[in-house]
Design a protein around this motif. Structure first.
Motif, mmCIF file in Angstrom:
data_model
loop_
_atom_site.group_PDB
_atom_site.id
_atom_site.type_symbol
_atom_site.label_atom_id
_atom_site.label_comp_id
_atom_site.label_asym_id
_atom_site.label_seq_id
_atom_site.Cartn_x
_atom_site.Cartn_y
_atom_site.Cartn_z
ATOM 1 N N LYS A 18 48.243 28.658 29.107
ATOM 2 C CA LYS A 18 48.770 29.790 29.868
ATOM 3 C C LYS A 18 48.091 31.079 29.411
ATOM 4 C CE LYS A 18 53.244 27.590 30.251
ATOM 5 N NZ LYS A 18 54.673 27.683 29.961
ATOM 6 N N CYS A 19 48.092 32.063 30.321
ATOM 7 C CA CYS A 19 47.541 33.367 29.985
ATOM 8 C C CYS A 19 48.176 34.405 30.904
ATOM 9 C CB CYS A 19 46.023 33.371 30.110
ATOM 10 S SG CYS A 19 45.405 33.246 31.796
ATOM 11 N N LYS A 20 47.821 35.666 30.688
ATOM 12 C CA LYS A 20 48.383 36.729 31.504
ATOM 13 C C LYS A 20 47.961 36.590 32.972
ATOM 14 C CE LYS A 20 49.142 41.691 31.387
ATOM 15 N NZ LYS A 20 48.872 42.947 30.669
ATOM 16 N N ALA A 21 46.735 36.127 33.213
ATOM 17 C CA ALA A 21 46.256 35.942 34.588
ATOM 18 C C ALA A 21 46.925 34.753 35.265
ATOM 19 C CB ALA A 21 44.741 35.761 34.603
ATOM 20 N N TYR A 22 47.154 33.688 34.495
ATOM 21 C CA TYR A 22 47.762 32.456 35.013
ATOM 22 C C TYR A 22 48.938 32.071 34.109
ATOM 23 C CZ TYR A 22 43.570 32.184 37.855
ATOM 24 O OH TYR A 22 42.569 32.453 38.750
ATOM 25 N N LEU A 31 39.564 26.924 33.336
ATOM 26 C CA LEU A 31 39.552 26.396 31.962
ATOM 27 C C LEU A 31 38.200 25.803 31.587
ATOM 28 C CD1 LEU A 31 41.448 26.002 29.515
ATOM 29 C CD2 LEU A 31 41.967 23.745 30.440
ATOM 30 N N TYR A 32 37.568 25.108 32.524
ATOM 31 C CA TYR A 32 36.281 24.459 32.254
ATOM 32 C C TYR A 32 35.094 25.275 32.762
ATOM 33 C CZ TYR A 32 39.207 20.500 31.130
ATOM 34 O OH TYR A 32 40.154 19.687 30.574
ATOM 35 N N GLY A 33 35.358 26.476 33.231
ATOM 36 C CA GLY A 33 34.294 27.341 33.737
ATOM 37 C C GLY A 33 34.335 28.693 33.054
ATOM 38 N N THR A 34 34.169 29.731 33.855
ATOM 39 C CA THR A 34 34.254 31.102 33.348
ATOM 40 C C THR A 34 35.176 31.890 34.256
ATOM 41 O OG1 THR A 34 32.269 31.696 34.614
ATOM 42 C CG2 THR A 34 31.960 31.067 32.296
ATOM 43 N N HIS A 35 35.542 33.080 33.803
ATOM 44 C CA HIS A 35 36.473 33.898 34.588
ATOM 45 C C HIS A 35 36.159 35.376 34.374
ATOM 46 C CE1 HIS A 35 40.880 35.104 35.589
ATOM 47 N NE2 HIS A 35 40.121 35.113 36.681
ATOM 48 N N PHE A 36 34.917 35.745 34.658
ATOM 49 C CA PHE A 36 34.506 37.144 34.545
ATOM 50 C C PHE A 36 34.761 37.908 35.839
ATOM 51 C CE2 PHE A 36 31.615 35.016 31.478
ATOM 52 C CZ PHE A 36 32.017 35.687 30.336
ATOM 53 N N TYR A 37 34.941 37.185 36.939
ATOM 54 C CA TYR A 37 35.076 37.788 38.258
ATOM 55 C C TYR A 37 36.379 37.322 38.902
ATOM 56 C CZ TYR A 37 30.164 38.302 37.136
ATOM 57 O OH TYR A 37 29.001 38.599 36.490
ATOM 58 N N PRO A 38 36.936 38.100 39.848
ATOM 59 C CA PRO A 38 38.220 37.742 40.467
ATOM 60 C C PRO A 38 38.231 36.342 41.081
ATOM 61 C CG PRO A 38 37.570 39.965 41.092
ATOM 62 C CD PRO A 38 36.396 39.353 40.385
ATOM 63 N N LYS A 39 39.362 35.677 40.905
ATOM 64 C CA LYS A 39 39.587 34.341 41.471
ATOM 65 C C LYS A 39 40.980 34.320 42.091
ATOM 66 C CE LYS A 39 35.771 32.435 40.156
ATOM 67 N NZ LYS A 39 34.991 33.643 40.240
ATOM 68 N N PRO A 40 41.214 33.398 43.012
ATOM 69 C CA PRO A 40 42.532 33.303 43.641
ATOM 70 C C PRO A 40 43.641 33.126 42.597
ATOM 71 C CG PRO A 40 40.955 31.903 44.798
ATOM 72 C CD PRO A 40 40.271 32.399 43.555
ATOM 73 N N GLY A 41 44.695 33.908 42.754
ATOM 74 C CA GLY A 41 45.870 33.756 41.906
ATOM 75 C C GLY A 41 45.776 34.361 40.519
ATOM 76 N N ASP A 42 44.722 35.145 40.221
ATOM 77 C CA ASP A 42 44.575 35.659 38.849
ATOM 78 C C ASP A 42 45.276 37.005 38.613
ATOM 79 O OD1 ASP A 42 42.842 37.641 39.844
ATOM 80 O OD2 ASP A 42 41.052 36.775 38.930
ATOM 81 N N HIS A 43 46.019 37.474 39.601
ATOM 82 C CA HIS A 43 46.784 38.718 39.494
ATOM 83 C C HIS A 43 45.916 39.923 39.129
ATOM 84 C CE1 HIS A 43 49.738 35.455 38.759
ATOM 85 N NE2 HIS A 43 50.461 36.168 39.594
ATOM 86 N N GLY A 44 44.632 39.869 39.510
ATOM 87 C CA GLY A 44 43.733 40.988 39.215
ATOM 88 C C GLY A 44 43.287 41.062 37.767
ATOM 89 N N ILE A 45 43.508 39.979 37.012
ATOM 90 C CA ILE A 45 43.164 39.960 35.587
ATOM 91 C C ILE A 45 42.051 38.947 35.364
ATOM 92 C CG2 ILE A 45 44.022 39.467 33.256
ATOM 93 C CD1 ILE A 45 46.870 40.109 34.438
ATOM 94 N N GLN A 46 40.965 39.403 34.739
ATOM 95 C CA GLN A 46 39.868 38.510 34.394
ATOM 96 C C GLN A 46 39.638 38.554 32.882
ATOM 97 O OE1 GLN A 46 38.981 40.973 37.114
ATOM 98 N NE2 GLN A 46 40.189 39.495 38.263
#
Length: 82
Positions: A18-22, A31-46
């Motif tokens: 779990k994290c603040k974005a998810y 989890l198996y990739g990266t998250h530097f850019y917006p993704k669906p459901g991330d609440h605007g947090i990367q």
């Protein structure tokens, strides 16, 4: 092969998967990739580097186009690590 998720270097990482974005659960594609850019459901947090960890390895650095491509591939096939 061991997989080191980018999440362990993030200031928003919570307990478990779990994290603040998810807050319910980090999706496998993140989890198996990266998250530097917006993704669906991330609440605007990367991803943001935590001050309490070492700098993440440079192999995580990818363009937004590459990150999005990997995300789409993983979302389309849950058995593929990209």
């Amino acid at each position: 092969m061991s997989i080191i998720p980018l999440c362990i270097f993030c200031q928003y990482k919570g307990d478990g998967l779990k994290c603040k974005a998810y807050p319910k659960e980090i999706p496998d594609a993140i989890l198996y990739g990266t998250h530097f850019y917006p993704k669906p459901g991330d609440h605007g947090i990367q991803f943001k580097q935590s001050e309490n960890t070492t700098k993440y390895p440079s192999w995580f650095d990818v363009s937004q186009e590459e990150e999005d491509r990997r995300y789409r591939e993983y979302e389309n096939d849950d058995n593929v690590l990209v």
